[in-house]
Motif scaffolding. Structure first.
Motif, PDB file in Angstrom:
ATOM      1  N   TYR A 126       0.912  -1.270   0.012  1.00 20.99           N
ATOM      2  CA  TYR A 126       0.082  -0.048  -0.020  1.00 20.99           C
ATOM      3  C   TYR A 126       0.925   1.365  -0.050  1.00 20.99           C
ATOM      4  CZ  TYR A 126      -3.627   3.139   1.902  1.00 20.99           C
ATOM      5  OH  TYR A 126      -4.607   4.015   2.163  1.00 20.99           O
ATOM      6  N   TRP A 127       0.838   2.077  -1.082  1.00 16.98           N
ATOM      7  CA  TRP A 127       1.649   3.278  -1.183  1.00 16.98           C
ATOM      8  C   TRP A 127       0.764   4.290  -0.992  1.00 16.98           C
ATOM      9  CZ3 TRP A 127       2.534  -0.970  -4.137  1.00 16.98           C
ATOM     10  CH2 TRP A 127       4.029  -1.614  -4.672  1.00 16.98           C
ATOM     11  N   VAL A 128       1.438   5.459  -0.144  1.00 20.49           N
ATOM     12  CA  VAL A 128       0.779   6.733   0.351  1.00 20.49           C
ATOM     13  C   VAL A 128       1.426   7.515   0.148  1.00 20.49           C
ATOM     14  CG1 VAL A 128      -1.300   5.678   1.562  1.00 20.49           C
ATOM     15  CG2 VAL A 128       0.638   6.172   2.604  1.00 20.49           C
ATOM     16  N   LYS A 129       1.176   8.970  -0.021  1.00 24.31           N
ATOM     17  CA  LYS A 129       2.282  10.088   0.139  1.00 24.31           C
ATOM     18  C   LYS A 129       2.743  10.232   1.517  1.00 24.31           C
ATOM     19  CE  LYS A 129       0.383  12.592  -3.452  1.00 24.31           C
ATOM     20  NZ  LYS A 129      -0.357  13.925  -4.123  1.00 24.31           N
ATOM     21  N   THR A 130       1.718  10.258   2.707  1.00 21.92           N
ATOM     22  CA  THR A 130       2.133  10.558   3.880  1.00 21.92           C
ATOM     23  C   THR A 130       1.454   9.520   4.844  1.00 21.92           C
ATOM     24  OG1 THR A 130       0.283  12.160   4.379  1.00 21.92           O
ATOM     25  CG2 THR A 130       2.511  12.843   3.586  1.00 21.92           C
ATOM     26  N   ARG A 131       1.802   9.193   6.096  1.00 27.14           N
ATOM     27  CA  ARG A 131       1.394   8.085   6.905  1.00 27.14           C
ATOM     28  C   ARG A 131       0.049   8.637   7.201  1.00 27.14           C
ATOM     29  NH1 ARG A 131       5.714   9.842   9.142  1.00 27.14           N
ATOM     30  NH2 ARG A 131       6.919   7.814   8.510  1.00 27.14           N
ATOM     31  N   ALA A 132      -0.218  10.043   7.319  1.00 28.14           N
ATOM     32  CA  ALA A 132      -1.543  10.711   7.921  1.00 28.14           C
ATOM     33  C   ALA A 132      -2.551  10.268   6.710  1.00 28.14           C
ATOM     34  CB  ALA A 132      -1.368  12.206   8.159  1.00 28.14           C
ATOM     35  N   GLU A 133      -2.102  10.024   5.574  1.00 35.25           N
ATOM     36  CA  GLU A 133      -3.473   9.639   4.384  1.00 35.25           C
ATOM     37  C   GLU A 133      -3.745   8.170   4.368  1.00 35.25           C
ATOM     38  OE1 GLU A 133      -2.289  11.156   0.787  1.00 35.25           O
ATOM     39  OE2 GLU A 133      -1.253  13.114   1.474  1.00 35.25           O
ATOM     40  N   ALA A 134      -2.967   7.332   5.276  1.00 39.30           N
ATOM     41  CA  ALA A 134      -3.303   5.864   5.238  1.00 39.30           C
ATOM     42  C   ALA A 134      -4.344   5.500   5.751  1.00 39.30           C
ATOM     43  CB  ALA A 134      -1.941   5.216   5.612  1.00 39.30           C
ATOM     44  N   ALA A 135      -5.245   4.534   5.247  1.00 34.96           N
ATOM     45  CA  ALA A 135      -6.282   4.035   5.834  1.00 34.96           C
ATOM     46  C   ALA A 135      -6.486   2.660   5.959  1.00 34.96           C
ATOM     47  CB  ALA A 135      -7.684   4.286   4.853  1.00 34.96           C
ATOM     48  N   PHE A 136      -6.907   2.204   7.264  1.00 39.70           N
ATOM     49  CA  PHE A 136      -7.161   0.755   7.495  1.00 39.70           C
ATOM     50  C   PHE A 136      -5.849   0.301   8.111  1.00 39.70           C
ATOM     51  CE2 PHE A 136      -9.873   1.488   3.693  1.00 39.70           C
ATOM     52  CZ  PHE A 136     -10.981   1.727   4.281  1.00 39.70           C
ATOM     53  N   VAL A 137      -4.650   1.036   8.318  1.00 37.17           N
ATOM     54  CA  VAL A 137      -3.393   0.265   8.896  1.00 37.17           C
ATOM     55  C   VAL A 137      -3.432  -0.360   9.811  1.00 37.17           C
ATOM     56  CG1 VAL A 137      -1.028   0.826   9.250  1.00 37.17           C
ATOM     57  CG2 VAL A 137      -2.150   2.159   7.154  1.00 37.17           C
ATOM     58  N   ALA A 138      -4.063   0.181  11.032  1.00 38.65           N
ATOM     59  CA  ALA A 138      -4.072  -0.786  12.325  1.00 38.65           C
ATOM     60  C   ALA A 138      -4.809  -2.201  12.110  1.00 38.65           C
ATOM     61  CB  ALA A 138      -4.863   0.076  13.200  1.00 38.65           C
ATOM     62  N   GLU A 139      -5.829  -1.996  11.184  1.00 35.23           N
ATOM     63  CA  GLU A 139      -6.478  -3.368  10.867  1.00 35.23           C
ATOM     64  C   GLU A 139      -5.609  -4.327  10.273  1.00 35.23           C
ATOM     65  OE1 GLU A 139     -10.360  -4.840   8.147  1.00 35.23           O
ATOM     66  OE2 GLU A 139     -10.320  -2.728   8.564  1.00 35.23           O
ATOM     67  N   LEU A 140      -5.085  -3.971   9.251  1.00 40.03           N
ATOM     68  CA  LEU A 140      -4.178  -4.643   8.188  1.00 40.03           C
ATOM     69  C   LEU A 140      -3.037  -5.345   8.909  1.00 40.03           C
ATOM     70  CD1 LEU A 140      -4.508  -2.486   5.195  1.00 40.03           C
ATOM     71  CD2 LEU A 140      -5.337  -4.795   5.229  1.00 40.03           C
ATOM     72  N   ARG A 141      -2.215  -4.503   9.702  1.00 40.61           N
ATOM     73  CA  ARG A 141      -1.380  -4.915  10.596  1.00 40.61           C
ATOM     74  C   ARG A 141      -1.546  -5.961  11.671  1.00 40.61           C
ATOM     75  NH1 ARG A 141       1.820   0.952  11.179  1.00 40.61           N
ATOM     76  NH2 ARG A 141       2.749   0.877   9.399  1.00 40.61           N
ATOM     77  N   GLU A 142      -2.681  -5.774  12.118  1.00 37.79           N
ATOM     78  CA  GLU A 142      -3.385  -6.595  12.849  1.00 37.79           C
ATOM     79  C   GLU A 142      -3.695  -8.045  12.372  1.00 37.79           C
ATOM     80  OE1 GLU A 142      -4.551  -8.573  16.730  1.00 37.79           O
ATOM     81  OE2 GLU A 142      -3.536  -6.704  16.319  1.00 37.79           O
ATOM     82  N   LEU A 143      -4.371  -8.101  11.115  1.00 40.19           N
ATOM     83  CA  LEU A 143      -4.721  -9.061  10.498  1.00 40.19           C
ATOM     84  C   LEU A 143      -3.408  -9.760  10.144  1.00 40.19           C
ATOM     85  CD1 LEU A 143      -6.669 -10.920   8.615  1.00 40.19           C
ATOM     86  CD2 LEU A 143      -6.360  -9.374   6.943  1.00 40.19           C
ATOM     87  N   ALA A 144      -2.127  -9.030   9.713  1.00 38.57           N
ATOM     88  CA  ALA A 144      -0.781  -9.888   9.557  1.00 38.57           C
ATOM     89  C   ALA A 144      -0.373 -10.557  10.528  1.00 38.57           C
ATOM     90  CB  ALA A 144       0.040  -8.755   9.003  1.00 38.57           C
ATOM     91  N   LYS A 145      -0.420 -10.055  11.900  1.00 37.59           N
ATOM     92  CA  LYS A 145      -0.310 -10.843  13.138  1.00 37.59           C
ATOM     93  C   LYS A 145      -1.203 -11.873  13.328  1.00 37.59           C
ATOM     94  CE  LYS A 145       1.275  -6.457  15.892  1.00 37.59           C
ATOM     95  NZ  LYS A 145       0.890  -5.834  16.847  1.00 37.59           N
ATOM     96  N   GLN A 146      -2.396 -12.023  12.869  1.00 36.18           N
ATOM     97  CA  GLN A 146      -3.168 -13.014  13.354  1.00 36.18           C
ATOM     98  C   GLN A 146      -2.944 -14.261  12.124  1.00 36.18           C
ATOM     99  OE1 GLN A 146      -6.953 -11.586  13.492  1.00 36.18           O
ATOM    100  NE2 GLN A 146      -6.653 -10.579  15.358  1.00 36.18           N
ATOM    101  N   ARG A 147      -2.794 -13.777  10.916  1.00 30.91           N
ATOM    102  CA  ARG A 147      -2.946 -14.877   9.738  1.00 30.91           C
ATOM    103  C   ARG A 147      -1.362 -14.927   9.199  1.00 30.91           C
ATOM    104  NH1 ARG A 147      -7.652 -15.820   7.505  1.00 30.91           N
ATOM    105  NH2 ARG A 147      -6.702 -17.404   6.256  1.00 30.91           N
ATOM    106  N   PRO A 148      -0.727 -15.996   9.257  1.00 32.83           N
ATOM    107  CA  PRO A 148       0.670 -15.951   8.797  1.00 32.83           C
ATOM    108  C   PRO A 148       0.679 -15.960   7.121  1.00 32.83           C
ATOM    109  CG  PRO A 148      -0.105 -18.025   9.876  1.00 32.83           C
ATOM    110  CD  PRO A 148      -0.998 -17.060  10.184  1.00 32.83           C
ATOM    111  N   GLN A 149      -0.509 -16.449   6.566  1.00 35.13           N
ATOM    112  CA  GLN A 149      -0.592 -16.300   5.068  1.00 35.13           C
ATOM    113  C   GLN A 149      -0.912 -14.816   4.426  1.00 35.13           C
ATOM    114  OE1 GLN A 149      -2.714 -17.789   7.230  1.00 35.13           O
ATOM    115  NE2 GLN A 149      -3.496 -19.772   6.457  1.00 35.13           N
ATOM    116  N   PHE A 150      -1.029 -13.893   5.455  1.00 39.46           N
ATOM    117  CA  PHE A 150      -1.342 -12.444   5.061  1.00 39.46           C
ATOM    118  C   PHE A 150      -0.021 -11.735   5.387  1.00 39.46           C
ATOM    119  CE2 PHE A 150      -2.734  -8.063   5.827  1.00 39.46           C
ATOM    120  CZ  PHE A 150      -3.231  -7.957   4.456  1.00 39.46           C
TER     121      PHE A 150
END
Length: 312
Positions: A126-150
């Protein structure tokens, strides 16, 4: 994020698809396309995640003014970037490449992947100009912790990376090789601005197992001739206006105070399509010209090359 409760007339929408959303703003109907960002359930509710755009009439209305109980109009769903019934049969692994607002259809696909608990590996970059513009990041990082396939990677283009969770830089062959070393085994979905999509397409050409993309803005096309003024006749209105050949027909007609139906403004949804009764137009995305009478033309990605008659 706004949650919409459709009535019985609304068609089913699949994750990865878009819908035209219309609302009356200052007495004028305004339509834009939005991707759903949820996985519709039994209640058929649809979520759209809207970024307010400077000068954007509908995005400003939805972000700033919309309230519970408001009524909007929904068009038919469109878009082919959806999950197949058996994703593992298409490719042994999947890669999503998102830039900016291109995250919206891909987050719904990611949520569907998680809800169905598919075992096929999935990587989202996921490419964004600045981290303030990024959406859903906390959810996606949590999913990566829970699912090794992601696997999930946030990439900043206009800021320096501050932790091991971030990378920096525009999409490139070297960067993509580092993020997706097994690209040759991957089915790729890419979504974002037109320039990003074209760069991703070139980088994956001949290197990935498959590639499908949707651009949220058409890639700019250099004009092959100087802009002139032509006459556009609207047969149903009995009206003729003069427009510039340097604009899309949709933009040119809107500049004349007209409001033809429109939606995505990118040539995808066909809401603005009408019949060209006579004259020559060119496709702003490919440069190809067309002059066959009584044939469909998409106003948002077509410009007039001669005097044109439209069934509007």
């Amino acid at each position: 994020t706004l949650v919409l409760t459709p009535n019985r007339h609304c068609a089913s929408v699949r994750p990865g698809q878009h819908i035209n959303v219309s609302a009356e703003i200052h007495g004028r109907r305004t339509t834009r396309s939005y991707s759903i960002t949820n996985v519709p359930g039994a209640d058929r509710r649809l979520a759209i995640t809207v970024k307010r755009v400077d000068g954007g009439k509908l995005s400003t209305h939805l972000v700033r003014d919309a309230k519970v109980g408001d009524v909007v109009e929904l068009g038919l769903p469109f878009g082919e970037m959806t999950w197949p019934l058996q994703p593992v049969n298409v490719a042994p692994q999947w890669v999503f490449l998102a830039a900016g607002s291109g995250i919206t259809p891909l987050i719904s696909l990611t949520r569907e992947w998680a809800a169905r608990r598919w075992a096929v590996p999935l990587t989202l970059v996921y490419w964004v100009k600045t981290r303030a513009e990024a959406a859903f990041v906390a959810e996606l990082r949590e999913l990566a912790k829970q699912r090794p396939q992601f696997r999930f990677q946030l990439v900043l283009t206009d800021e320096a990376a501050q932790s091991g969770l971030e990378q920096q830089g525009l999409i490139s062959a070297e960067q993509l090789q580092g993020l997706v070393p097994d690209l040759d085994r991957s089915q790729v979905y890419a979504c974002g601005p037109g320039g990003f999509v074209e760069a991703a397409r070139e980088l994956c050409r001949g290197r990935s197992a498959g590639f499908l993309a949707e651009g949220f803005t058409p890639a700019p096309l250099a004009d092959d001739q100087a802009a002139t003024t032509v006459r556009v006749t609207l047969t149903k209105r009995g009206k003729t206006v003069e427009v510039s050949t340097g604009q899309s027909l949709l933009a040119a007609l809107e500049a004349q105070g007209l409001n033809p139906p429109s939606g995505c403004r990118m040539g995808i949804c066909h809401t603005c399509s009408c019949m060209r009764m006579s004259g020559t137009t060119s496709d702003t995305q490919t440069g190809e010209t067309a002059d066959e009478p009584v044939s469909p033309v998409r106003l948002c990605v077509s410009r007039a090359r001669t005097d044109v008659s439209l069934d509007l």
